[in-house]
Scaffold this motif. Structure first.
Motif, PDB file in Angstrom:
ATOM      1  N   ARG A 199       0.810  -1.106  -0.112  1.00 52.48           N
ATOM      2  CA  ARG A 199      -0.032  -0.161  -0.005  1.00 52.48           C
ATOM      3  C   ARG A 199       0.728   1.414  -0.069  1.00 52.48           C
ATOM      4  O   ARG A 199       0.869   1.932   0.747  1.00 52.48           O
ATOM      5  N   PRO A 200       1.806   1.554  -1.019  1.00 49.09           N
ATOM      6  CA  PRO A 200       2.329   2.769  -1.004  1.00 49.09           C
ATOM      7  C   PRO A 200       1.350   3.934  -1.135  1.00 49.09           C
ATOM      8  O   PRO A 200       0.305   3.668  -1.703  1.00 49.09           O
ATOM      9  N   ARG A 201       1.683   5.152  -0.996  1.00 52.20           N
ATOM     10  CA  ARG A 201       0.945   6.308  -1.026  1.00 52.20           C
ATOM     11  C   ARG A 201       0.511   6.326  -2.556  1.00 52.20           C
ATOM     12  O   ARG A 201       1.383   6.488  -3.389  1.00 52.20           O
ATOM     13  N   PRO A 202      -0.718   6.602  -3.135  1.00 53.99           N
ATOM     14  CA  PRO A 202      -0.912   6.729  -4.698  1.00 53.99           C
ATOM     15  C   PRO A 202      -0.739   7.877  -5.087  1.00 53.99           C
ATOM     16  O   PRO A 202      -1.753   8.779  -5.195  1.00 53.99           O
ATOM     17  N   ALA A 203       0.344   8.153  -5.542  1.00 49.29           N
ATOM     18  CA  ALA A 203       0.874   9.421  -5.996  1.00 49.29           C
ATOM     19  C   ALA A 203       0.424   9.774  -7.384  1.00 49.29           C
ATOM     20  O   ALA A 203       0.075   8.782  -8.226  1.00 49.29           O
ATOM     21  N   LEU A 204       0.205  10.850  -7.624  1.00 51.59           N
ATOM     22  CA  LEU A 204      -0.040  11.225  -9.276  1.00 51.59           C
ATOM     23  C   LEU A 204       1.341  10.965 -10.027  1.00 51.59           C
ATOM     24  O   LEU A 204       2.119  11.586  -9.609  1.00 51.59           O
ATOM     25  N   LEU A 205       1.045  10.208 -11.022  1.00 48.23           N
ATOM     26  CA  LEU A 205       2.412   9.864 -11.807  1.00 48.23           C
ATOM     27  C   LEU A 205       2.159  10.453 -13.080  1.00 48.23           C
ATOM     28  O   LEU A 205       1.198  10.507 -13.493  1.00 48.23           O
ATOM     29  N   HIS A 206       3.223  10.960 -13.722  1.00 43.47           N
ATOM     30  CA  HIS A 206       3.047  11.302 -14.999  1.00 43.47           C
ATOM     31  C   HIS A 206       2.978  10.273 -16.062  1.00 43.47           C
ATOM     32  O   HIS A 206       2.396  10.412 -16.921  1.00 43.47           O
ATOM     33  N   GLY A 207       3.404   8.928 -15.647  1.00 42.11           N
ATOM     34  CA  GLY A 207       3.182   7.933 -16.290  1.00 42.11           C
ATOM     35  C   GLY A 207       4.027   7.423 -17.678  1.00 42.11           C
ATOM     36  O   GLY A 207       3.977   6.329 -18.114  1.00 42.11           O
ATOM     37  N   ASP A 208       4.705   8.510 -18.328  1.00 44.72           N
ATOM     38  CA  ASP A 208       5.681   8.369 -19.283  1.00 44.72           C
ATOM     39  C   ASP A 208       6.635   9.444 -19.329  1.00 44.72           C
ATOM     40  O   ASP A 208       6.900  10.143 -20.287  1.00 44.72           O
ATOM     41  N   LEU A 209       7.498   9.086 -18.258  1.00 45.11           N
ATOM     42  CA  LEU A 209       8.501  10.239 -18.100  1.00 45.11           C
ATOM     43  C   LEU A 209       9.911   9.883 -18.526  1.00 45.11           C
ATOM     44  O   LEU A 209      10.447   8.936 -17.830  1.00 45.11           O
ATOM     45  N   TRP A 210      10.158  10.261 -19.463  1.00 52.06           N
ATOM     46  CA  TRP A 210      11.532  10.139 -20.145  1.00 52.06           C
ATOM     47  C   TRP A 210      12.002  11.618 -20.352  1.00 52.06           C
ATOM     48  O   TRP A 210      11.380  12.434 -20.587  1.00 52.06           O
ATOM     49  N   GLY A 211      13.145  11.700 -20.955  1.00 49.24           N
ATOM     50  CA  GLY A 211      13.710  12.863 -21.054  1.00 49.24           C
ATOM     51  C   GLY A 211      13.146  13.673 -22.339  1.00 49.24           C
ATOM     52  O   GLY A 211      13.101  15.046 -22.188  1.00 49.24           O
TER      53      GLY A 211
END
Length: 268
Positions: free
Chosen positions: A169-181
């Motif tokens: 159960r990690p904190r459900p953070a908002l992710l970018h989801g396709d984070l590359w340079g």
């Protein structure tokens, strides 16, 4: 939709005539155009799997205080965005602070309110209360029917062991989801915006792992973002497997070695 039709539709959404357009770099999975209107304005016009969903994701990023392009117009086929200044450079510490702001935003469960896609590859986002189950089912095993058969037992072995490897159960953070340079726009040494998201709520380490898959953000990033969680190093390969599997499906056998290498690092 042809690039010309995309550009003209975007101009119409902005209430003007199209003067000219040109393709922007990238665009492997959608058309991305810089348009210039008859009244002198400029904007970016994008196609994509779901323009309205991408607009919602960009709005969610902006709401955290992390930089993102403004949404100028959207319909079912076209997303029209602010043109960000992009004179290049790098800003590792500023990127670290931006990611920290993004990840402070949290959801109640893991997933997103709708599915999404990278071109023809579906991104399954159905809500889930259990993070290892979400990662195993929605991000790893979903690719099994499309993989070389020799990879599937190794992937299954890893998924079966995820409850011992990932926090439940990690904190459900908002992710970018396709984070590359390529999805970070820099302007003269500052972060102008995060673009092309595939947002969902999940373990914040996912974004960090992907950011390190094809490069490194540079010195100062980690200090600005914050200290790693215990065990983060052991989870990196598990989280990098998802984008590696997506690349294998999208771009072919040249990425099989990356997938096999990550499975090996993960011990399967």
């Amino acid at each position: 939709m042809s690039p010309d039709a995309l550009a003209r539709r975007a101009a119409a959404l902005l209430g003007s005539e199209l003067a000219q357009f040109r393709r922007l770099t990238g665009g492997d999975l959608s058309d991305c155009l810089l348009i210039r209107l008859a009244d002198g304005r400029e904007a970016v016009a994008k196609s994509g799997p779901a323009p309205r969903t991408e607009a919602e994701m960009l709005a969610a990023i902006a709401a955290t205080g992390a930089p993102a392009p403004a949404i100028l117009a959207v319909d079912d086929a076209v997303l029209v965005l602010q043109r960000l200044p992009d004179r290049g450079g790098s800003a590792p510490a500023e990127l670290g602070r931006a990611m920290a702001r993004l990840h402070v935003a949290r959801g109640d469960l893991y997933g997103w309110r709708t599915d999404y896609a990278f071109g023809p590859v579906a991104i399954e986002n159905a809500w889930c209360e259990d993070w290892p189950v979400f990662w195993g089912e929605r991000r790893l095993l979903c690719h099994a029917p499309h993989l070389p058969p020799a990879l599937v037992p190794r992937l299954q072995k890893l998924v079966d062991d995820l409850p011992n490897r990932l926090p439940a159960r990690p904190r459900p953070a908002l992710l970018h989801g396709d984070l590359w340079g390529g999805n970070v726009v820099y302007d003269d040494g500052r972060v102008a915006g995060l673009i092309d998201p595939a947002c969902y709520h999940g373990h914040a380490e996912v974004d960090l792992a992907m950011l390190a898959l094809f490069g490194r953000p540079g010195p100062g990033f980690r200090e600005a973002y914050g200290a790693p969680e215990p065990g983060e190093a052991e989870r990196v390969a598990i989280y990098q497997l998802w984008p590696a599997l997506v690349h294998l499906r999208l771009f072919g056998a040249g990425y099989r070695g990356l997938v096999e290498g990550l499975l090996k690092v993960a011990g399967v």
